[in-house]
Design a protein around this motif. Structure first.
Motif, PDB file in Angstrom:
ATOM      1  N   LEU A 118       0.838  -1.196   0.000  1.00  0.00           N
ATOM      2  CA  LEU A 118       0.000   0.000   0.000  1.00  0.00           C
ATOM      3  C   LEU A 118       0.878   1.254   0.000  1.00  0.00           C
ATOM      4  O   LEU A 118       1.588   1.516   0.964  1.00  0.00           O
ATOM      5  CB  LEU A 118      -0.919   0.030   1.224  1.00  0.00           C
ATOM      6  N   THR A 154      -9.498  -1.364   0.353  1.00  0.00           N
ATOM      7  CA  THR A 154      -8.469  -2.407   0.310  1.00  0.00           C
ATOM      8  C   THR A 154      -9.129  -3.778   0.193  1.00  0.00           C
ATOM      9  O   THR A 154     -10.328  -3.941   0.409  1.00  0.00           O
ATOM     10  CB  THR A 154      -7.567  -2.377   1.554  1.00  0.00           C
ATOM     11  N   ASN A 213      -4.437  -2.416  -2.336  1.00  0.00           N
ATOM     12  CA  ASN A 213      -5.445  -1.464  -2.780  1.00  0.00           C
ATOM     13  C   ASN A 213      -6.455  -2.206  -3.657  1.00  0.00           C
ATOM     14  O   ASN A 213      -6.075  -3.010  -4.517  1.00  0.00           O
ATOM     15  CB  ASN A 213      -4.782  -0.335  -3.573  1.00  0.00           C
ATOM     16  N   ASP A 268       1.699  -1.288  -5.648  1.00  0.00           N
ATOM     17  CA  ASP A 268       0.496  -0.442  -5.668  1.00  0.00           C
ATOM     18  C   ASP A 268       0.527   0.508  -6.851  1.00  0.00           C
ATOM     19  O   ASP A 268       0.320   1.728  -6.723  1.00  0.00           O
ATOM     20  CB  ASP A 268       0.361   0.337  -4.352  1.00  0.00           C
TER      21      ASP A 268
END
Length: 296
Positions: free
Chosen positions: A3, A60, A71, A143
């Motif tokens: 993340l 998430t 994510n 991410d």
């Protein structure tokens, strides 16, 4: 990482070297350009909300590949519940930005390509699904924001790609090398391309065997040598430059589209996730969703 923070996302874009023209001039700094910045703010919000405990359930998901928290825009849907949360997440993003937040196309693209390459490998004995899963692992871990690039310029729409007077109106392979392929052509209306880390290219429609070189899907860094962008203007872009405090539209957030030109882009084999399999091209186009929820 899994993340990114919003600050890490912005910094990652600053390290990229896009080749882009806007209003006839080359843009050296896409992050701080006053016309482009509002669209970057919209994407940045997808990272901000993923860090907020109030919204983490929507923003998430648990990766089906690694078991890590990622994510949701990087997630492969696993259940009807995932799809419901996807819609609720998109509505939340609309409420927070009142603008296009740009990661939807990439999310839909990875789900379409993942399922089609799985079926393609099973039917044809290829290894494209394995290649794509290797990319997905990196996408989830880093991410990444990924732009789903599907829309070709098309030219004469009565003619298939191989019959166009200008073959560059469709994205295609122009050279096969030992270590990869060389791609030429164009994709139009690319939502959020300049706020993306990677590009996922897909064929725009069902192809025939004569169009095998156009039945193409691959991933490439968004700032790769051989990719040039022409920024697509929106009606209220320049309002934000006038210095007014009224009648400026959504001043903080926005969206953008760009024309993406491939000028002899080299794609290594590990990044090619479909080529020449015309019989599978229609499935990719059909599985890309055709609508997004509106803000509520």
């Amino acid at each position: 990482m899994a993340l990114k923070t919003p600050e890490q996302y912005e910094e990652s874009l600053r390290k990229m070297n896009f080749k882009v023209y806007l209003l006839g001039e080359e843009v050296k700094n896409v992050v701080d350009h006053p016309i482009i910045r509002p669209s970057m703010n919209s994407v940045k919000m997808t990272y901000t909300l993923a860090q907020d405990p109030q919204y983490t359930e929507l923003m998430t998901a648990t990766s089906s590949l690694t078991g890590k928290k990622i994510n949701r825009f990087c997630h492969l849907h696993q259940s009807p519940e995932d799809l419901v949360k996807k819609v609720k997440m998109q509505r939340l993003m609309g409420q927070k930005t009142a603008a296009c937040y740009q990661r939807c196309v990439g999310m839909d693209a990875i789900n379409a390509v993942d399922s089609v390459t799985f079926e393609m490998d099973k039917k044809l004995g290829t290894e494209y699904h394995k290649r794509f899963r290797n990319f997905l692992l990196k996408m989830q871990e880093e991410d990444w924001t990924v732009d789903g690039a599907m829309t070709d310029v098309k030219g004469d729409r009565n003619l298939p790609p191989s019959k166009q007077s200008d073959p560059d109106l469709f994205c295609r392979v122009v050279e096969k090398r030992k270590d990869g392929i060389v791609v030429r052509g164009c994709k139009a209306h690319q939502t959020g391309a300049l706020n993306s880390h990677w590009i996922l290219v897909m064929p725009t429609s069902t192809m025939t065997k004569d169009d095998a070189d156009f039945a193409l899907s691959f991933v490439a860094p968004a700032d790769a040598d051989g990719i040039l962008y022409i920024y697509g203007r929106q009606s209220c872009d320049t309002r934000k430059l006038e210095g007014r405090t009224f009648d400026v539209g959504n001043k903080r957030f926005g969206g953008h589209e760009a024309m993406m030109i491939f000028d002899n882009l080299f794609v290594p084999w590990e990044n090619a996730v479909m080529w020449g399999k015309a019989e599978m091209s229609g499935a990719l186009a059909e599985r890309m969703p055709g609508s997004w929820p509106m803000p509520t």
